[in-house]
Design a protein around this motif. Structure first.
Motif, mmCIF file in Angstrom:
data_model
loop_
_atom_site.group_PDB
_atom_site.id
_atom_site.type_symbol
_atom_site.label_atom_id
_atom_site.label_comp_id
_atom_site.label_asym_id
_atom_site.label_seq_id
_atom_site.Cartn_x
_atom_site.Cartn_y
_atom_site.Cartn_z
ATOM 1 N N LEU A 18 0.823 -1.204 0.000
ATOM 2 C CA LEU A 18 0.000 0.000 0.000
ATOM 3 C C LEU A 18 0.861 1.261 0.000
ATOM 4 N N SER A 19 1.927 1.269 0.769
ATOM 5 C CA SER A 19 2.796 2.446 0.787
ATOM 6 C C SER A 19 3.545 2.590 -0.534
ATOM 7 N N THR A 20 3.903 1.486 -1.169
ATOM 8 C CA THR A 20 4.529 1.548 -2.492
ATOM 9 C C THR A 20 3.548 2.092 -3.518
ATOM 10 N N ASN A 21 2.288 1.656 -3.458
ATOM 11 C CA ASN A 21 1.270 2.184 -4.360
ATOM 12 C C ASN A 21 1.107 3.687 -4.178
ATOM 13 N N SER A 22 1.116 4.131 -2.946
ATOM 14 C CA SER A 22 0.990 5.558 -2.662
ATOM 15 C C SER A 22 2.161 6.339 -3.257
ATOM 16 N N PHE A 23 3.358 5.798 -3.116
ATOM 17 C CA PHE A 23 4.545 6.438 -3.669
ATOM 18 C C PHE A 23 4.465 6.525 -5.194
ATOM 19 N N LEU A 24 4.084 5.427 -5.828
ATOM 20 C CA LEU A 24 3.965 5.415 -7.290
ATOM 21 C C LEU A 24 2.873 6.366 -7.761
ATOM 22 N N LEU A 25 1.807 6.444 -7.007
ATOM 23 C CA LEU A 25 0.704 7.336 -7.349
ATOM 24 C C LEU A 25 1.157 8.790 -7.345
ATOM 25 N N LYS A 26 1.969 9.154 -6.377
ATOM 26 C CA LYS A 26 2.491 10.524 -6.329
ATOM 27 C C LYS A 26 3.354 10.817 -7.551
ATOM 28 N N GLY A 27 4.153 9.858 -7.953
ATOM 29 C CA GLY A 27 4.982 10.038 -9.149
ATOM 30 C C GLY A 27 4.149 10.208 -10.402
ATOM 31 N N TRP A 28 3.123 9.364 -10.556
ATOM 32 C CA TRP A 28 2.249 9.469 -11.720
ATOM 33 C C TRP A 28 1.482 10.791 -11.718
ATOM 34 N N SER A 29 1.128 11.262 -10.553
ATOM 35 C CA SER A 29 0.433 12.539 -10.441
ATOM 36 C C SER A 29 1.296 13.660 -11.016
ATOM 37 N N ILE A 30 2.538 13.709 -10.610
ATOM 38 C CA ILE A 30 3.451 14.753 -11.093
ATOM 39 C C ILE A 30 3.680 14.609 -12.590
ATOM 40 N N ILE A 31 3.873 13.397 -13.067
ATOM 41 C CA ILE A 31 4.122 13.176 -14.494
ATOM 42 C C ILE A 31 2.928 13.613 -15.335
ATOM 43 N N LEU A 32 1.739 13.208 -14.946
ATOM 44 C CA LEU A 32 0.548 13.531 -15.728
ATOM 45 C C LEU A 32 0.260 15.027 -15.719
ATOM 46 N N ILE A 33 0.383 15.652 -14.577
ATOM 47 C CA ILE A 33 0.130 17.090 -14.489
ATOM 48 C C ILE A 33 1.183 17.861 -15.271
#
Length: 137
Positions: A18-33
């Protein structure tokens, strides 16, 4: 005692995922934005900058969901830790408690507000700059 340790390892494995998913989600957020900002600058269609709010909100909500689940599994970890070694049953069922309230509290945690708040501040700054430039032109 081996069964108790194994059960704790199982629960800790879920928390780690779950913490790894959260970390990856933050990265994807920055990339997409960032990609939406690049499109808004390249094509001179400033509407793409406004679209950046949509993934910002979606990723913030998902991040809150992962954090809420992680907190539930941490409570399960504490429950298993306090359970007598003879009563270990390897159940991985969590008590989600008050559901939406847990999600809202997790989404409004200090760490998520700091990260996603900064993302929203950046989106707002870009939109304001585009508005100022369009009014000046």
């Amino acid at each position: 005692m081996d069964a108790k340790l194994k059960h704790l390892e199982f629960v800790q494995g879920v928390v780690n995922r779950l913490s790894t998913n959260s970390f990856l989600l933050k990265g994807w957020s920055i990339i997409l934005i960032s990609a939406l900002f690049a499109l808004s600058a390249k094509d001179s269609d400033k509407g793409f900058a406004l679209l950046a709010y949509i993934p910002g909100i979606a990723f913030w909500g998902l991040d809150g969901y992962f954090l809420a689940l992680e907190r539930c599994y941490r409570r399960l970890y504490d429950k298993v830790r306090a359970t007598d070694k003879d009563k270990i049953d390897f159940i991985m069922v969590i008590d989600k408690g008050q559901g939406w309230k847990n999600w809202f509290n997790a989404s409004c945690s200090k760490t998520l507000i700091a990260f996603h708040g900064a993302v929203f501040a950046a989106i707002t700054a870009v939109v304001v700059v585009y508005l100022i430039k369009s009014c000046a032109a």
